[in-house]
Design an enzyme around this catalytic site. Structure first.
Site, PDB file in Angstrom:
ATOM      1  N   ASP A   3     -29.083 -89.418 -28.972  1.00  0.00           N
ATOM      2  CA  ASP A   3     -29.042 -90.768 -29.536  1.00  0.00           C
ATOM      3  C   ASP A   3     -30.235 -90.924 -30.471  1.00  0.00           C
ATOM      4  O   ASP A   3     -31.194 -90.148 -30.411  1.00  0.00           O
ATOM      5  CB  ASP A   3     -29.124 -91.783 -28.384  1.00  0.00           C
ATOM      6  CG  ASP A   3     -28.843 -93.203 -28.846  1.00  0.00           C
ATOM      7  OD1 ASP A   3     -28.293 -93.368 -29.945  1.00  0.00           O
ATOM      8  OD2 ASP A   3     -29.193 -94.135 -28.110  1.00  0.00           O
ATOM      9  N   ASP A  51     -27.945 -93.935 -23.125  1.00  0.00           N
ATOM     10  CA  ASP A  51     -28.594 -94.973 -22.321  1.00  0.00           C
ATOM     11  C   ASP A  51     -27.647 -96.095 -21.920  1.00  0.00           C
ATOM     12  O   ASP A  51     -27.848 -96.745 -20.918  1.00  0.00           O
ATOM     13  CB  ASP A  51     -29.807 -95.555 -23.071  1.00  0.00           C
ATOM     14  CG  ASP A  51     -29.458 -96.004 -24.476  1.00  0.00           C
ATOM     15  OD1 ASP A  51     -28.257 -96.176 -24.767  1.00  0.00           O
ATOM     16  OD2 ASP A  51     -30.383 -96.180 -25.294  1.00  0.00           O
ATOM     17  N   ASP A 100     -22.174 -94.594 -22.885  1.00  0.00           N
ATOM     18  CA  ASP A 100     -22.499 -93.172 -22.904  1.00  0.00           C
ATOM     19  C   ASP A 100     -22.080 -92.441 -21.624  1.00  0.00           C
ATOM     20  O   ASP A 100     -22.064 -91.211 -21.588  1.00  0.00           O
ATOM     21  CB  ASP A 100     -24.010 -92.975 -23.098  1.00  0.00           C
ATOM     22  CG  ASP A 100     -24.481 -93.458 -24.454  1.00  0.00           C
ATOM     23  OD1 ASP A 100     -23.761 -93.224 -25.437  1.00  0.00           O
ATOM     24  OD2 ASP A 100     -25.560 -94.059 -24.527  1.00  0.00           O
TER      25      ASP A 100
END
Length: 908
Positions: free
Chosen positions: A337, A644, A648
């Site tokens: 990410d 997070d 996800d």
């Protein structure tokens, strides 16, 4: 349009593309809300607004799962065999080892598979609803499609809503999109292909309203909400076994087959070609099995992994499942990410544009420390540039953010919106303080930021008793309100072409832009009206804001590249921002980024090609992330995925190793992951990969060290049968002693072995690479034959000298142990020479283990209880000389073999 029983009224066109009136018509509801009778009917049809509960694994099941390992089965078989032949002490010891291994794994895993439970809790809240013209409060579970829900700042969204009214509303959608910046909401429909983060007319279950007021009609409840769909994806995702588990299973099957085959061959040979009785041969076959099974190996491997877990925890990487340690070491691709992992998640002004100058700003994050520079010149003070001073001051005063410093950690924290806060921090860097500035320019009134206006304006009294309006906002909107621009304290006509060119230039570098303007007001004015901000402003400049990359992450990415690991950025942010940040971090080419829409249009085969060519992926949804992971795995990549948000969780579970954020990560993400980053920092992943490689090296070294002990003892027993010896060189209990002592003392020390210097210069291991490669198998065979030959030679020499069988066996067992003692120092390096000081003192644990082995062997040889249990006798100094000489021979010959391999590799 069609209805289903899961809480969603299905539509061919997604709800974010519908107009408000059409949505209300479809759900047969008006602004008064549903009637009580209609809600009961719909609740019966669609069911309560909650997620389905999956079957939870019990603690007993989790404990029993620890035994599903071929090496554990071998140990249990060894215990049963020991019990059958009457060696009950052996059986007890082996079973105790099995239980210890299971307990270690059980404790380390802790709570498993709680992702669905974490998601489910997100829908447990109360909601304010309009029904039958009345506002009522009820449990979120009672919501039905068509309900009118009312929300305000601080409320959590209870179901998926199509907004029908929005006033100054912003929603924090990080739980779904991964992006921390709140999203402005409106009621206008958007394109039906818009990604989740671009659906400004929707509010999704479990997201948080940060400001403003909203009304929305429920379009999905329970399993059919966006969050429910993700929960369903998590439960459907296939969890992959780790490379280590696959290799150990393969190794265990191979070892089992080899032991059975060897025992059978020896049994048949002794029966048909030697004069052994069936009972004797059965005992010999059992001895071979006990000798060949490395009883201590599973325990040592588990403890090696556990030590790796502890080391990683000190490096801010917390492993939730033991095999995840080794999986990290075999990773070939890391999908990361952007926000907070590769970047700091602290919006920072780095550029200031005025009509005549482009300034740069130093300092990173929210700490009010930095300088404003003109080009490459030295730092400027605000007194050196009047236009700069006016811009910085206007942005500082037209601002509701402020900073606080944590007394314990010393970290600076922003209270307020990140983008606005970046402008406030700019003022602090320039030397402005809130109280003195507000005293000099007291604020009289404010027009807060609204989604329809896209600006904030404040009215201030000036030191000369006049009044001024400061305005900041989206550049396009602010330019519409400006007629002039200020350069060198003089006002001139606004050069729109210049500003559009600069906006495009700065935006291409991944910056967000805010424009700042001023307008003189009547000195008697005490309040602001909308008519006061409809035009007539003078533009003083713009600021470029970016979430800066972490310096340590840039270094870590370089180290990953050196290690043959590709790093890919997978973010919910816009393509332009992702592309720019990627270029700064060394990810991608800085020119291209694959968007979520492109992923959606691509077939599986096309995506497999695309994912190998591209490294930056923007506007990614949960489905996109799973497809990316699957595409990479289809290309035989070992994938680590960071995340997070709840969005996800499916991809984290599907990845070979899921990595959740410890600070900003949701519980669902953590529960679906193998590893949690305590500091949310990409650099910690690189350190964990290094440790994972080191752990795998140490596991290989442990196997490389322990197996020759088993091999040598097996060969000694087999040779005794082939040469028709009347007395076995070692007894089953002595064999068990050697196996356990070698594993517990010497073998355990290799778990503490530091990483070899070139560990992050090597390419990742191939997926199908066995634990032991060709030359390591040769090493095991070579050392097994060498130690077995020395043991037999010494044993026969002792018998020829007329000593008792017990004494001959005692010397033989000590020769076995001496061979392993010196071989330990060979094993510390696979090919590198151990003929140096580092080879002997580089691992303190090895020295402690060596000293412990000496004490244990002295006890075995001279302590009366040990002599009774193991059938040993005391030996003399001359015998010890033979024992030590045998060990030195092993060390020297293995070092010569390593030197030959180095020479051969240098010529290839």
């Amino acid at each position: 349009m069609a209805e289903d029983k899961t809480g969603k009224i299905e539509s061919a066109v997604p709800w974010h593309a519908w107009k408000v009136d059409d949505v209300l018509t479809e759900f047969k509801v008006d602004s008064e809300g549903l009637s009580e009778e209609e809600t009961k009917k719909r609740l019966e049809e669609h069911g309560p607004n909650r997620l389905e509960r999956g079957k939870k694994e019990s603690a007993l099941s989790r404990f029993l799962r620890q035994f599903k390992n071929i090496l554990i089965y071998i140990l249990i078989a060894a215990a049963i065999i020991s019990g059958v032949i009457g060696e009950h002490m052996d059986m007890i010891v082996i079973l105790a080892v099995v239980v210890i291994i299971a307990v270690i794994g059980f404790i380390q895993e802790g709570k498993a598979e709680q992702a669905l439970e974490s998601i489910r809790k997100m829908l447990s809240l109360e909601s304010q609803v309009r029904r039958g013209g009345k506002k009522i409060t009820l449990q979120a579970e009672e919501l039905v499609p068509g309900d009118i829900v009312l929300l305000k700042g601080g409320d959590k969204v209870p179901a998926d809503l199509r907004l029908i009214r929005a006033r100054d509303a912003q929603i924090q959608e990080a739980v779904l999109t991964g992006e921390s910046e709140p999203v402005m909401k409106s009621t206008e429909p958007v394109d039906e292909n818009a990604s989740t983060g671009d659906r400004s007319c929707m509010a999704y279950a479990s997201t948080l309203v940060t400001s403003g007021q909203l009304e929305g009609v429920v379009v999905a409840t329970g399993q059919k909400t966006e969050i429910g769909r993700i929960g369903r994806m998590v439960s459907e995702v296939e969890e992959l076994s780790t490379p280590l588990m696959r290799k150990i299973d393969s190794f265990g099957r191979w070892l089992s087959a080899a032991i059975l085959a060897l025992s059978a061959v020896v049994f048949l040979f002794g029966l048909f070609f030697r004069d052994y009785q069936v009972g004797e041969l059965l005992m010999i076959a059992v001895s071979i099995a006990v000798a060949a099974i490395p009883e201590g190996l599973p325990a040592v491997m588990t403890i090696t992994l556990a030590l790796g877990v502890q080391t990683m925890a000190r490096r801010n990487a917390i492993i939730r499942r033991l095999p995840g340690v080794e999986t990290l070491g075999s990773v070939t691709v890391i999908c990361s990410d952007k926000t907070g992992t590769l970047t700091r998640n602290e919006m920072t002004v780095t550029k200031i544009i005025t009509p005549n100058e482009l300034y740069s700003v130093t300092g990173i994050g929210y700490e009010p420390k930095g300088e404003i520079r003109r080009g490459g010149d030295e730092a400027l003070s605000l007194e050196d540039a009047a236009d700069l001073k006016e811009l910085v001051r206007a942005g500082f005063l037209c601002n509701d953010s402020h900073l606080s410093k944590d007394k314990e950690t010393g970290e600076w924290r922003l209270i307020g919106q990140p983008t606005e806060g970046a402008v406030y921090v700019l003022g602090r860097k320039a030397g402005l303080e809130r109280k003195p500035q507000e005293k000099e320019f007291p604020r009289l009134d404010t027009i807060p930021f609204k989604s329809e206006n896209r600006f904030m304006a404040t009215l201030h009294k000036t030191p000369d008793d006049s009044s001024v309006i400061f305005l900041k906002g989206a550049p396009e909107r602010v330019l519409e309100l400006c007629e002039r621009q200020r350069a060198d304290e003089k006002d001139e006509d606004l050069d729109r072409d210049f500003w559009h060119e600069k906006m495009e230039e700065i935006a291409d570098q991944g910056h967000r832009l805010l424009a700042v303007a001023v307008k003189e007001a009547d000195k008697e004015k005490k309040s602001l009206e909308n008519s006061d901000v409809e035009g007539g402003f003078t533009l003083v400049g713009m600021v470029g804001i970016i979430d800066p990359p972490r310096d340590e992450a840039i270094t870590a990415i370089e180290q990953c590249k050196e290690a043959g690991i590709r790093v890919k950025m997978v973010t919910g942010d816009h393509a332009l921002t992702a592309r720019s940040i990627g270029a700064q971090m060394g990810i991608g080419d800085g020119k291209t980024a694959v968007t979520g829409q492109e992923i959606e249009k691509a077939s599986d085969e096309e995506l497999e090609d695309l994912v190998m060519k591209s490294d930056v992926f923007a506007r990614s949804s949960p489905e996109h992330k799973i497809r990316l992971v699957k595409a990479l795995q289809a290309k035989n990549e070992i994938v680590a995925m960071t995340g997070d948000g709840v969005n996800d969780a499916p991809a984290l579970k599907r990845a070979n190793i899921g990595i959740a954020m410890g600070i900003k990560g949701s519980e669902a993400a953590k529960d679906a992951s193998e590893m949690v980053l305590a500091d949310d920092n990409f650099a910690s992943i690189e350190k964990a990969v290094e440790e994972g490689r080191s752990v795998f090296d140490n596991l290989k070294k442990t196997i490389l060290f322990i197996l020759p002990a088993s091999g040598a003892q097996s060969l000694a027993v087999v040779s005794a049968v082939f040469f028709a010896l009347a007395i076995m060189p070692v007894t089953p209990l002595q064999i068990l002693w050697v196996n356990m002592v070698v594993a517990v003392t010497l073998g355990m020390s290799l778990a503490f072995e530091p990483a070899e210097e070139n560990i992050m210069k090597r390419p990742p291991r191939e997926q199908d690479e066995p634990i032991l490669s060709g030359h390591l198998l040769w090493r095991i065979a070579f050392v097994s034959v060498l130690v077995a030959g020395l043991t037999l030679w010494v044993f026969l020499r002792q018998l020829d000298a007329g000593v008792s069988p017990e004494r001959a066996r005692t010397v033989a067992v000590n020769v076995l142990m001496a061979g392993q003692f010196f071989y330990l120092f060979n094993t510390r390096f696979f090919i590198e020479s151990s003929f140096n000081i580092k080879g002997f003192v580089g691992n303190r644990a090895a020295l402690i283990a060596a000293a412990s082995l000496i004490v244990l062997q002295l006890a075995l040889t001279y302590a009366p209880p040990f002599q009774r249990w193991f059938g040993t006798e005391g030996i003399g100094w001359g015998d010890w000389g033979i024992v030590v000489a045998a060990g030195v021979v092993v060390f020297v010959l293995v070092e010569l073999e390593k030197a030959f391999i180095r020479w051969k590799e240098s010529r290839s």
